[in-house]
Write an enzyme that holds these catalytic residues in place. Structure first.
Site, short mmCIF file in Angstrom:
data_model
loop_
_atom_site.label_atom_id
_atom_site.label_comp_id
_atom_site.label_asym_id
_atom_site.label_seq_id
_atom_site.Cartn_x
_atom_site.Cartn_y
_atom_site.Cartn_z
N ASN A 299 51.49 27.16 38.77
CA ASN A 299 50.83 27.77 39.96
C ASN A 299 50.10 27.03 40.57
O ASN A 299 48.40 26.69 40.18
CB ASN A 299 50.43 28.94 40.12
CG ASN A 299 49.97 29.37 41.09
OD1 ASN A 299 50.02 29.46 41.82
ND2 ASN A 299 48.43 30.36 40.66
N TRP A 300 50.30 26.04 41.60
CA TRP A 300 49.78 25.01 41.97
C TRP A 300 48.43 25.53 43.27
O TRP A 300 47.42 24.31 43.55
CB TRP A 300 50.47 23.65 43.01
CG TRP A 300 50.63 22.93 42.36
CD1 TRP A 300 50.94 22.73 40.76
CD2 TRP A 300 51.69 21.52 42.53
NE1 TRP A 300 51.06 21.79 40.47
CE2 TRP A 300 52.11 20.95 41.10
CE3 TRP A 300 52.13 21.08 43.36
CZ2 TRP A 300 52.72 19.69 41.53
CZ3 TRP A 300 52.79 20.48 43.31
CH2 TRP A 300 53.17 19.36 42.51
N GLY B 211 45.39 25.87 37.06
CA GLY B 211 44.41 23.97 37.09
C GLY B 211 45.46 22.79 36.44
O GLY B 211 45.62 21.80 37.12
N GLU C 90 47.35 38.37 33.56
CA GLU C 90 45.72 37.24 34.18
C GLU C 90 44.60 37.98 34.53
O GLU C 90 44.33 38.64 35.45
CB GLU C 90 46.17 36.83 35.76
CG GLU C 90 47.94 35.29 35.46
CD GLU C 90 47.26 34.29 36.92
OE1 GLU C 90 48.02 33.17 36.19
OE2 GLU C 90 46.86 34.78 37.60
N HIS D 239 49.08 38.15 42.74
CA HIS D 239 47.48 37.81 41.52
C HIS D 239 46.49 37.83 43.04
O HIS D 239 46.17 38.32 43.78
CB HIS D 239 48.13 35.84 42.88
CG HIS D 239 47.29 34.70 42.11
ND1 HIS D 239 45.98 34.95 41.99
CD2 HIS D 239 47.76 34.38 40.70
CE1 HIS D 239 45.19 34.39 41.11
NE2 HIS D 239 46.46 33.48 40.33
P1 13P Z 1 43.37 28.36 35.69
O1 13P Z 1 44.88 28.40 35.08
O2 13P Z 1 43.54 27.55 36.59
O3 13P Z 1 42.78 29.72 35.12
O4 13P Z 1 44.81 29.70 36.70
C1 13P Z 1 44.90 30.36 36.31
C2 13P Z 1 45.98 31.21 37.31
O5 13P Z 1 45.30 31.14 38.86
C3 13P Z 1 47.48 30.61 37.55
O6 13P Z 1 48.43 31.32 38.62
#
Ligand code: 13P
Length: 251
Positions: A11-12, A234, A168, A99
């Site tokens: 996920n960019w 990230g 998440e 999200h």
């Molecule tokens: P990080 O891997 O940067 O914590 O982000 C997770 C995310 O929100 C993926 O959708």
């Protein structure tokens, strides 16, 4: 290893320009090391890049997805919005819905439900994000929140064949923190049981974990039962880190 890691999804967020496709191309070359169809790699990228990237990656082993979508199936007077028909037309095969970064901007479970329905109608596969905030975790509301998010966002949906779930925890996103092993397997199992409850005939339920996944914690995460892959923020902006994560999972 008892788990089957079916998906590695990047996920960019608000990252990338037309030239950043080189990162995905490097990952694609590394993917050739693995047996075909062992797992699926998807990159969810900004709307502005979807058309160009999906054309360039058409013959490759990587699919493209969007990071959000409007809930309307077709035209509406919503300045600046993009619907599922438009992302499909641009070449997206997947879309992230629910999200937490969009939930805080007003995406309720009811809106998420509409987004899922309109995307499924346009033949787009869904990556549905659910997860509790830090406050909810401290107040021991995690199960209640997860259940509510699952039940309300899947209201009226008959099949989850084209839905991938991503757990998440909001407090783990971009913070470097991940749930401990016990906590994570308990929550993943709970999510699975809630989905099974609602969709008795569902086979292959895919539950991914997302939140600070990186090459340093991936081995530990891989030891957690019932996980089917990762949603990576990230670390998906670095081809080296993303490749490391895949390589450490499937040595
Ligand atoms: P990080 O891997 O940067 O914590 O982000 C997770 C995310 O929100 C993926 O959708």
């Amino acid at each position: 290893m008892t788990n089957k890691f079916n998906y590695f999804i990047g996920n960019w967020k608000m990252f990338g320009d037309l030239s950043s496709i080189r990162l995905i191309k490097k990952i694609s070359i590394n993917l050739n090391r693995f047996k075909k169809n062992k797992f699926k790699v998807v990159f969810c990228i900004p709307y502005t890049l979807i058309n160009s990237y999906s054309k360039q990656l058409k013959q490759s082993n990587i699919s493209i997805g969007a990071q959000n979508v409007h809930y309307l199936y077709e035209y509406g007077s919503y300045t600046g919005s993009i619907n599922s028909k438009m992302i499909k037309n641009a070449g997206a095969e997947y879309v992230i819905i629910g999200h937490s970064e969009n939930r805080i901007n007003g995406d309720t479970d009811t809106i998420i439900n509409k987004k899922i329905k309109s995307s499924l109608k346009n033949n787009i596969k869904i990556i549905l994000c659910i997860g509790e905030t830090n406050k909810q975790k401290i107040n021991k509301q995690t199960n209640r929140i997860l259940k509510k998010q699952i039940v309300l966002s899947l209201k009226g949906i008959r099949s989850i064949k084209n839905i991938i779930f991503a757990y998440e925890p909001v407090w783990a996103i971009g913070t470097g923190k991940v749930p401990n092993k016990y906590e994570l397997s308990k929550n993943i199992l709970y999510i699975k049981s809630q989905i099974q409850n609602k969709f008795k005939k569902a086979q292959n339920i895919n539950i991914l974990y997302g939140g600070s996944v990186n090459p340093r914690n991936i081995v530990e995460l891989n030891s957690i039962d019932h996980l089917n892959g990762y949603l990576i923020g990230g670390a998906s902006k670095s081809s080296k880190k993303f490749i490391d994560i895949m390589n450490k999972t499937y040595k």
